[in-house]
Design a protein around this motif. Sequence first.
Motif, PDB file in Angstrom:
ATOM      1  N   VAL A 211       0.826  -1.204   0.000  1.00  0.00           N
ATOM      2  CA  VAL A 211       0.000   0.000   0.000  1.00  0.00           C
ATOM      3  C   VAL A 211       0.868   1.265   0.000  1.00  0.00           C
ATOM      4  O   VAL A 211       0.336   2.374   0.011  1.00  0.00           O
ATOM      5  N   ILE A 212       2.189   1.109  -0.019  1.00  0.00           N
ATOM      6  CA  ILE A 212       3.096   2.254  -0.011  1.00  0.00           C
ATOM      7  C   ILE A 212       3.377   2.719  -1.429  1.00  0.00           C
ATOM      8  O   ILE A 212       3.307   3.917  -1.732  1.00  0.00           O
ATOM      9  N   VAL A 213       3.722   1.796  -2.320  1.00  0.00           N
ATOM     10  CA  VAL A 213       3.912   2.141  -3.731  1.00  0.00           C
ATOM     11  C   VAL A 213       2.988   1.263  -4.574  1.00  0.00           C
ATOM     12  O   VAL A 213       2.697   0.116  -4.213  1.00  0.00           O
ATOM     13  N   SER A 214       2.555   1.805  -5.681  1.00  0.00           N
ATOM     14  CA  SER A 214       1.641   1.094  -6.570  1.00  0.00           C
ATOM     15  C   SER A 214       2.427   0.180  -7.499  1.00  0.00           C
ATOM     16  O   SER A 214       3.314   0.641  -8.231  1.00  0.00           O
ATOM     17  N   ASN A 215       2.094  -1.102  -7.492  1.00  0.00           N
ATOM     18  CA  ASN A 215       2.756  -2.028  -8.412  1.00  0.00           C
ATOM     19  C   ASN A 215       2.474  -1.673  -9.868  1.00  0.00           C
ATOM     20  O   ASN A 215       3.342  -1.802 -10.727  1.00  0.00           O
ATOM     21  N   ALA A 216       1.258  -1.219 -10.132  1.00  0.00           N
ATOM     22  CA  ALA A 216       0.897  -0.877 -11.515  1.00  0.00           C
ATOM     23  C   ALA A 216       1.718   0.307 -12.020  1.00  0.00           C
ATOM     24  O   ALA A 216       2.124   0.342 -13.187  1.00  0.00           O
ATOM     25  N   LEU A 217       1.976   1.294 -11.146  1.00  0.00           N
ATOM     26  CA  LEU A 217       2.703   2.492 -11.563  1.00  0.00           C
ATOM     27  C   LEU A 217       4.211   2.277 -11.616  1.00  0.00           C
ATOM     28  O   LEU A 217       4.903   2.973 -12.356  1.00  0.00           O
ATOM     29  N   HIS A 218       4.721   1.344 -10.825  1.00  0.00           N
ATOM     30  CA  HIS A 218       6.170   1.203 -10.693  1.00  0.00           C
ATOM     31  C   HIS A 218       6.660  -0.155 -11.205  1.00  0.00           C
ATOM     32  O   HIS A 218       7.279  -0.223 -12.271  1.00  0.00           O
ATOM     33  N   ALA A 219       6.410  -1.228 -10.469  1.00  0.00           N
ATOM     34  CA  ALA A 219       6.968  -2.531 -10.823  1.00  0.00           C
ATOM     35  C   ALA A 219       6.518  -2.991 -12.208  1.00  0.00           C
ATOM     36  O   ALA A 219       7.337  -3.450 -13.025  1.00  0.00           O
ATOM     37  N   GLU A 220       5.227  -2.877 -12.487  1.00  0.00           N
ATOM     38  CA  GLU A 220       4.721  -3.364 -13.777  1.00  0.00           C
ATOM     39  C   GLU A 220       5.217  -2.512 -14.933  1.00  0.00           C
ATOM     40  O   GLU A 220       5.548  -3.040 -16.014  1.00  0.00           O
TER      41      GLU A 220
END
Length: 339
Positions: free
Chosen positions: A275-284
Amino acid sequence: MSFLSGDSLWLAALALVMLWWASRRVSRTFEKQYPALGRKVPVSGPAVLHVIDRAPDDPSAVPGLPIVVIHGASGNARDGEAALGARLGAKARILFFDRPGHGWSERPPGRSASAPDGQARMIVEALDQLDVGQAVIVGHSLGAAVACAVALIDKKRVAGLVVITPATHPWPGGGGVSWHNRIAALPVIGRVFSELFPPFLGALVMPLVLPSIFTPNPVPDRYELRSGAALALRPKAFRANALDVVGLKANVTRLSPQYCEITAPTLIVCGGADVIVSNALHAERLAGEIKGSRLVELAGIGHMPQWSAGDEVARLILEFTAVLPVPPVMPAQAPAPPP
């Protein structure tokens, strides 16, 4: 009336001096409790980087690629060492860096010291001095942006890149930065705020903040003691972290278009419940930009997989590292015959 005003000013000034003195005393207590565990390497800036340099636990094992670990925001080298040191260190040399201005590292003045690529250049220079050739670069959260910058700056050195719950891309809106970081990053007020308040406010707030960082997983037993988290509450470290966090969006906006130029084999690990960083915005997004990268999402894990799923994260890193080519060890050169 003027006498009362002057008397009030003197009292206010005295209170500030006493608060500053107390802040220094508490900071020195933190430093005694969590001393430097490694060595300090001078780099350009001028700056000094502190690194915990662990030799392989098994000296008889065939050495693998060195692994370099870069911590995230409000962290230090102890955090990564406590979470992953014993899990990764059987066969490989592991280096845990304090990013510039954090832990026991010192940073030069100027905006470049807060930028991921500025920090990456200092780490690369330190690796040269430590005789570290090709290595696997691991970065967590904000440290993942620094790790990506290393992969862009020194492509030949990076045999493999691992990013854990990365904070590597710009996000919509102006949020994502807490009020205390915004204040601490201000030019003049921020310096005063950082000198006076963090050692006290942080000690009160940290028990409330840590559960939100680890959610939905529990805070590990004795995490604050094992990670040396209080080192981030010292004035200089607190302000350095604020400058890093406040400047992150502009910096990753500038850097992220270059990620497609990363050529190193890449492993991306994220928590499915982060809930700290968005996976969709960063990892993906990062997985889509680095050709051939592998994305692994750990179900039910939050922003700190290296702690909450340490065995699994270590297994993924070791399996990833095991298939990377290890440069041959050059035999020692025989001394030249006398003339």
